[in-house]
Motif scaffolding. Structure first.
Motif, short mmCIF file in Angstrom:
data_model
loop_
_atom_site.label_atom_id
_atom_site.label_comp_id
_atom_site.label_asym_id
_atom_site.label_seq_id
_atom_site.Cartn_x
_atom_site.Cartn_y
_atom_site.Cartn_z
N VAL A 1 0.84 -1.21 0.00
CA VAL A 1 0.00 0.00 0.00
C VAL A 1 0.87 1.25 0.00
CG1 VAL A 1 -1.64 1.35 1.36
CG2 VAL A 1 -1.99 -1.10 1.10
N ILE A 2 1.95 1.23 0.78
CA ILE A 2 2.87 2.38 0.81
C ILE A 2 3.49 2.61 -0.57
CG2 ILE A 2 5.09 3.19 1.72
CD1 ILE A 2 4.33 1.84 4.39
N CYS A 3 3.85 1.52 -1.27
CA CYS A 3 4.38 1.64 -2.64
C CYS A 3 3.37 2.33 -3.55
CB CYS A 3 4.73 0.26 -3.20
SG CYS A 3 6.23 -0.48 -2.52
N GLY A 4 2.08 1.96 -3.39
CA GLY A 4 1.03 2.59 -4.18
C GLY A 4 0.90 4.07 -3.87
N VAL A 5 0.99 4.42 -2.58
CA VAL A 5 0.88 5.82 -2.16
C VAL A 5 2.05 6.63 -2.72
CG1 VAL A 5 0.97 7.39 -0.17
CG2 VAL A 5 -0.43 5.31 -0.07
N VAL A 6 3.27 6.08 -2.62
CA VAL A 6 4.46 6.77 -3.14
C VAL A 6 4.32 7.00 -4.65
CG1 VAL A 6 6.95 6.56 -3.55
CG2 VAL A 6 5.99 5.93 -1.33
N ASN A 7 3.85 5.97 -5.36
CA ASN A 7 3.64 6.09 -6.81
C ASN A 7 2.65 7.20 -7.12
OD1 ASN A 7 3.23 5.57 -9.63
ND2 ASN A 7 3.75 3.44 -9.29
N PHE A 8 1.60 7.28 -6.33
CA PHE A 8 0.57 8.31 -6.53
C PHE A 8 1.11 9.71 -6.22
CE2 PHE A 8 -2.92 10.97 -4.93
CZ PHE A 8 -3.78 10.92 -6.02
N MET A 9 2.00 9.82 -5.24
CA MET A 9 2.50 11.12 -4.79
C MET A 9 3.54 11.72 -5.74
SD MET A 9 0.81 11.87 -2.06
CE MET A 9 1.78 13.19 -1.34
N ILE A 10 4.12 10.89 -6.62
CA ILE A 10 5.12 11.39 -7.56
C ILE A 10 4.43 11.70 -8.90
CG2 ILE A 10 7.26 10.88 -8.81
CD1 ILE A 10 7.99 8.98 -6.54
N PRO A 11 4.27 12.97 -9.27
CA PRO A 11 3.52 13.31 -10.49
C PRO A 11 4.04 12.63 -11.76
CG PRO A 11 3.92 15.27 -9.17
CD PRO A 11 4.71 14.17 -8.55
N ALA A 12 5.36 12.54 -11.91
CA ALA A 12 5.92 11.94 -13.13
C ALA A 12 5.53 10.48 -13.26
CB ALA A 12 7.45 12.07 -13.11
N ALA A 13 5.39 9.78 -12.13
CA ALA A 13 4.97 8.37 -12.14
C ALA A 13 3.45 8.25 -12.27
CB ALA A 13 5.45 7.67 -10.88
N ARG A 14 2.74 9.05 -11.49
CA ARG A 14 1.27 8.99 -11.49
C ARG A 14 0.69 9.34 -12.86
NH1 ARG A 14 0.10 13.11 -7.98
NH2 ARG A 14 -0.07 14.53 -9.76
N ASP A 15 1.26 10.35 -13.52
CA ASP A 15 0.71 10.83 -14.79
C ASP A 15 1.46 10.27 -16.00
OD1 ASP A 15 -1.00 12.38 -13.24
OD2 ASP A 15 0.39 14.09 -13.24
N TYR A 16 2.24 9.20 -15.78
CA TYR A 16 3.10 8.71 -16.86
C TYR A 16 2.32 8.33 -18.11
CZ TYR A 16 6.52 6.16 -19.53
OH TYR A 16 7.35 5.76 -20.55
N ASP A 17 1.24 7.59 -17.94
CA ASP A 17 0.51 7.12 -19.12
C ASP A 17 -0.21 8.26 -19.84
OD1 ASP A 17 -0.19 5.00 -20.86
OD2 ASP A 17 -2.19 4.91 -19.99
N ILE A 18 -0.71 9.22 -19.09
CA ILE A 18 -1.36 10.38 -19.71
C ILE A 18 -0.38 11.12 -20.62
CG2 ILE A 18 -2.38 12.65 -19.26
CD1 ILE A 18 -3.58 11.52 -16.71
#
Length: 428
Positions: free
Chosen positions: A397-414
């Protein structure tokens, strides 16, 4: 050197559905026979030696080549004929299986060193095959179908994981081991036979000299420059480190904590694989999300929640019932992480560089697995196997939260899809 989303235009995609159907059929036939033999070898070692050390060594032999060789395999994947590479690796595995079967026939047992060599060579072959398959898919299908086809490949792999343990157990009980190993030769025969009819694209780099260290450094550099994907890879490596210890403890969780049977331990493995099969089917049918990072992030939270709750269940058969349900849910979510992430990676680089990038990425995602396994046993003995599941769940869950908190990772596919649209609109 810019990343790119478009496949090589020179490859004719006419009749791509039939072509990919033949390819997936070949992967199923060679995969199912190889996994049956793999299970049979592990059960043989368990029966003959009863040694946890031997089994641990056998497991590590299956992981070490992926970790150590993957970065250096990529240049060969990019430069060599991919069809020949798949055929040759299948044949090599079959030859070692044949040698093992012959030795087992002429003597009264299988030499342990030869069994280990055979397991090692299987892993080496897989280390070459995995990035080869991953790198050719984006060229064999239209870009809009890539996510769905990755889901279909996931279905094939999940089906193998469901069928192989049951079929392997049955055949191990009724067929002498030296003849059972020959099943690998039969699988290679059918797998290679189908691949011969598959059209596999060639890349511009094919046939050019291989400079292993330089090419590997290039693959690493291309991955680091792509910041969003680099962050996703590092988070994925952390996820593997946290997740693998709990996964390796499934039999102990079932038999010791829930006081179950060997059959129930096998049932959990099947349930997880059935969940993965269902998840792969959903992706294979409906896999056209506008932002694929959304289901990837949701998968982190579902898998993490399922594992954390598993470790909080009561250690009895009622708890085991809920353990089954939670594993079905975790299995359903798993392909959304693996498959969608792979589809994004495949669309992020030109085919000429994809093998090198995938080699480095596969190594980074795999290297933390053995590290986690080293500490899994002692940690489970000290704090209890169920607490290992809680730690794995919270960590995921923490890995998911960290991924969400980093814009470059969260918005990568967009951002990736935006680049794809821009490239399509550019005049040729």
């Amino acid at each position: 050197m810019e990343t790119r989303n478009t496949p090589t235009p020179s490859f004719d995609l006419t009749g791509w559905k039939k072509n990919i159907g033949l390819f997936l059929s070949g992967q199923f036939l060679s995969g199912i026979t190889s996994m049956v033999v793999q299970y049979a070898i592990i059960w043989y070692l368990t029966k003959e030696t009863g040694s946890a050390t031997v089994l641990s060594l056998a497991t590590l032999l299956g992981m070490i080549p992926m970790v150590l060789l993957s970065p250096f395999v990529g240049p060969f994947v990019d430069r060599l004929d991919k069809k020949r590479l798949l055929i040759i690796t299948d044949i090599i595995v079959a030859l070692f299986a044949l040698a093992l079967a012959i030795v087992g026939t002429v003597s009264d047992h299988f030499p342990l060193w030869l069994v280990f060599v055979s397991l090692f060579m299987r892993s080496v072959a897989q280390t070459f095959q995995m990035p080869t398959i991953q790198s050719i898919l984006p060229q064999m299908v239209p870009p809009t179908e890539l996510t769905r086809v990755n889901g279909q490949l996931g279905v094939v792999q999940s089906a193998n994981m469901i069928i192989a343990p049951a079929l392997g157990a049955f055949l191990f009980a009724v067929v002498p081991m030296n003849f059972l190993i020959l099943l690998d030769v039969l699988g290679a025969f059918f797998g290679v036979g189908l691949i011969l009819f598959v059209k596999i694209p060639k890349t511009q780099a094919q046939g050019s000299p291989v400079h292993v260290l330089t090419d590997t450094k290039m693959g690493f550099s291309l991955l680091i420059k792509n910041k969003g994907l680099w962050y996703i890879t590092l988070i994925g490596a952390a996820f593997t480190l946290i997740f693998m210890p709990a996964v390796s403890m499934y039999p102990l969780m079932t038999m010791d904590y829930f006081r179950g049977t060997v059959g129930q331990a096998g049932l959990i493995e099947v349930i997880y694989s059935v969940g993965m099969l269902a998840g792969g089917l959903v992706i294979g049918v409906f896999g056209k999300w506008k932002n694929r990072m959304v289901p990837v992030l949701i998968a982190y939270f579902i898998i993490g929640g399922a594992f954390a709750f598993s470790g909080l269940l009561p250690g009895n058969q009622t708890g085991f019932f809920w353990f089954i349900l939670l594993n079905a849910v975790a299995g359903l979510a798993t392909p959304f992480f693996n498959t969608l992430l792979m589809a994004m990676i495949q669309q992020s680089y030109e085919p000429v560089y994809l093998g090198r990038v995938l080699g480095v990425l596969n190594s980074l995602m795999s290297i933390t697995g053995p590290v986690g396994l080293i500490f899994a046993g002692p940690l489970a003995d000290k704090i209890g196997v169920e607490k290992l599941f809680v730690i794995a769940g919270i960590g995921t869950v923490i890995c998911g939260v960290v991924n969400f908190m980093i814009p470059a990772a969260r918005d990568y596919d967009i951002q990736s899809q935006k680049r794809l649209a821009e490239e399509k609109s550019e005049p040729q």
